[in-house]
Design a protein around this motif. Structure first.
Motif, PDB file in Angstrom:
ATOM      1  N   LEU A  27      15.622  -2.278  -1.187  1.00  0.00           N
ATOM      2  CA  LEU A  27      14.882  -1.183  -1.798  1.00  0.00           C
ATOM      3  C   LEU A  27      13.579  -1.656  -2.433  1.00  0.00           C
ATOM      4  N   LEU A  28      13.545  -2.913  -2.884  1.00  0.00           N
ATOM      5  CA  LEU A  28      12.403  -3.382  -3.657  1.00  0.00           C
ATOM      6  C   LEU A  28      11.557  -4.449  -2.956  1.00  0.00           C
ATOM      7  N   GLY A  29      12.141  -5.191  -2.010  1.00  0.00           N
ATOM      8  CA  GLY A  29      11.407  -6.265  -1.364  1.00  0.00           C
ATOM      9  C   GLY A  29      11.122  -7.424  -2.284  1.00  0.00           C
ATOM     10  N   SER A  30      11.818  -7.502  -3.405  1.00  0.00           N
ATOM     11  CA  SER A  30      11.612  -8.565  -4.391  1.00  0.00           C
ATOM     12  C   SER A  30      12.970  -9.023  -4.895  1.00  0.00           C
ATOM     13  N   VAL A  64      22.783   0.971  -9.127  1.00  0.00           N
ATOM     14  CA  VAL A  64      21.775   0.044  -8.603  1.00  0.00           C
ATOM     15  C   VAL A  64      20.681   0.799  -7.860  1.00  0.00           C
ATOM     16  N   THR A  65      21.063   1.785  -7.047  1.00  0.00           N
ATOM     17  CA  THR A  65      20.065   2.558  -6.309  1.00  0.00           C
ATOM     18  C   THR A  65      19.117   3.276  -7.255  1.00  0.00           C
ATOM     19  N   ARG A  66      19.658   3.914  -8.277  1.00  0.00           N
ATOM     20  CA  ARG A  66      18.810   4.668  -9.193  1.00  0.00           C
ATOM     21  C   ARG A  66      17.903   3.754 -10.014  1.00  0.00           C
ATOM     22  N   LEU A  72      10.893   0.948  -8.366  1.00  0.00           N
ATOM     23  CA  LEU A  72      10.010   1.108  -7.218  1.00  0.00           C
ATOM     24  C   LEU A  72       8.893   2.100  -7.527  1.00  0.00           C
ATOM     25  N   ARG A  73       9.228   3.207  -8.164  1.00  0.00           N
ATOM     26  CA  ARG A  73       8.201   4.201  -8.507  1.00  0.00           C
ATOM     27  C   ARG A  73       7.180   3.610  -9.473  1.00  0.00           C
ATOM     28  N   LEU A 118       8.563  -0.564   5.099  1.00  0.00           N
ATOM     29  CA  LEU A 118       9.227   0.363   4.182  1.00  0.00           C
ATOM     30  C   LEU A 118       8.337   0.744   2.994  1.00  0.00           C
ATOM     31  N   GLU A 119       7.325  -0.082   2.719  1.00  0.00           N
ATOM     32  CA  GLU A 119       6.403   0.245   1.638  1.00  0.00           C
ATOM     33  C   GLU A 119       5.629   1.528   1.921  1.00  0.00           C
ATOM     34  N   ARG A 120       5.585   1.956   3.176  1.00  0.00           N
ATOM     35  CA  ARG A 120       4.865   3.172   3.540  1.00  0.00           C
ATOM     36  C   ARG A 120       5.660   4.441   3.210  1.00  0.00           C
ATOM     37  N   LEU A 121       6.937   4.289   2.931  1.00  0.00           N
ATOM     38  CA  LEU A 121       7.801   5.442   2.682  1.00  0.00           C
ATOM     39  C   LEU A 121       7.773   5.836   1.214  1.00  0.00           C
ATOM     40  N   THR A 122       8.141   7.074   0.948  1.00  0.00           N
ATOM     41  CA  THR A 122       8.358   7.488  -0.430  1.00  0.00           C
ATOM     42  C   THR A 122       9.655   6.849  -0.926  1.00  0.00           C
ATOM     43  N   PRO A 123       9.840   6.704  -2.239  1.00  0.00           N
ATOM     44  CA  PRO A 123      11.091   6.125  -2.740  1.00  0.00           C
ATOM     45  C   PRO A 123      12.349   6.829  -2.228  1.00  0.00           C
TER      46      PRO A 123
END
Length: 294
Positions: A27-30, A64-66, A72-73, A118-123
């Motif tokens: 979800l975060l790439g980090s 974790v998702t939330r 991410l936002r 995936l960075e191109r997508l909305t959260p």
């Protein structure tokens, strides 16, 4: 909370840690941010009434998702201050901290190329895509996690998949072909062989460099075989005697850890299709390489 209860709570989180870490990272790439999310999830898990939780894995996935989406936002809102291109944090995956990556599909879900896309997508799109594609969760369960309807989640996944489909067709080569092209590319760059480099790279390829303002790197993507060849010859040819290259596996794919005299380090990975390199991913931001040895 008693010592026994605390131990039981820690045990439940430990049992699901690889899956949860993989979820947060996708979800975060980090990895750094993913670890922070798991720490916060653990603190929340310590305070929850366990008797009200039927399935710890589902509850922890929801938390974790939330938490990851909140982060991410916030990161997307602050992205304009990042110096140059942003690439995912490279993570060694031999062995994988995210649990077994036994299929091509699973390995692709942690690949630098896909995480970059995936960075191109909305959260919400990113969350639905990751939960459904990487973890095979049904839309109804994803809806419970995101407080959305199953139909809404299905539509979000369809929209995300459509936005990614065109670019994903450009990286279809397997690990052996990626390794061959990666090694050949570095050898040609060090030799200063522009003709050989150009032949290895697709005409419409793109190279991204992430220095984060901390280390020398191109601040804009480099497009086209000729421009990429000239850029990498300029980077490597005159430094050839001092550059050390170590083969590593990062994000489920072959990569190189490059060391310069004086301590500078970069990781280099590629995507490929049709016998040519279609994308190059060069990460030098020291904050993103703390977990990469070699």
């Amino acid at each position: 909370m008693t010592t026994t209860e605390a131990a039981e709570s820690a045990g439940a989180l430990t049992a699901h840690r690889p899956m949860l870490l993989g979820l947060a990272y996708r979800l975060l790439g980090s990895l750094h941010d993913a670890e922070d999310v798991l720490q916060e999830a653990y603190l929340r898990w310590l305070g929850v009434d366990r008797a009200a939780v039927d399935e710890p894995r589902r509850y922890l996935s929801r938390v974790v998702t939330r938490l990851a989406l909140d982060r991410l936002r916030a990161r997307q809102a602050a992205r304009e201050t990042y110096v140059g291109a942003w690439l995912p944090e490279p993570v060694p995956t031999d062995p994988s901290p995210f649990g077994p990556l036994e299929t091509v599909e699973l390995r692709e879900t942690v690949s630098s190329a896909l995480l970059h896309l995936l960075e191109r997508l909305t959260p919400p799109e990113r969350a639905v895509y990751v939960l459904h594609t990487a973890f095979a969760l049904p839309y109804a369960e994803i809806g419970d996690i995101l407080d959305r309807s199953a139909a809404d989640c299905r539509q979000l996944h369809h929209r995300a998949a459509a936005r990614l489909a065109e670019e994903r067709r450009r990286f279809t080569a397997g690990p052996a072909e990626q390794r061959r092209l990666l090694d050949a590319f570095l050898a040609a760059a060090c030799d200063g062989d522009l003709a050989r480099l150009t032949d290895l790279v697709a005409a419409d390829a793109t190279a991204w460099s992430d220095g984060g303002g901390r280390i020398r790197a191109a601040r804009k993507p480099v497009h086209g075989a000729d421009r990429i060849a000239r850029f990498f010859v300029g980077v490597y040819h005159h430094r050839r005697p001092g550059v050390r290259a170590t083969p590593v596996e990062l994000n489920g794919a072959p990569a190189l850890l490059l060391r310069w005299p004086g301590g500078a380090r970069y990781t280099l990975g590629v995507t490929a299709a049709g016998g040519r390199i279609t994308g190059l991913y060069l990460v030098g931001n020291p904050d993103k390489l703390t977990g990469v040895g070699g």
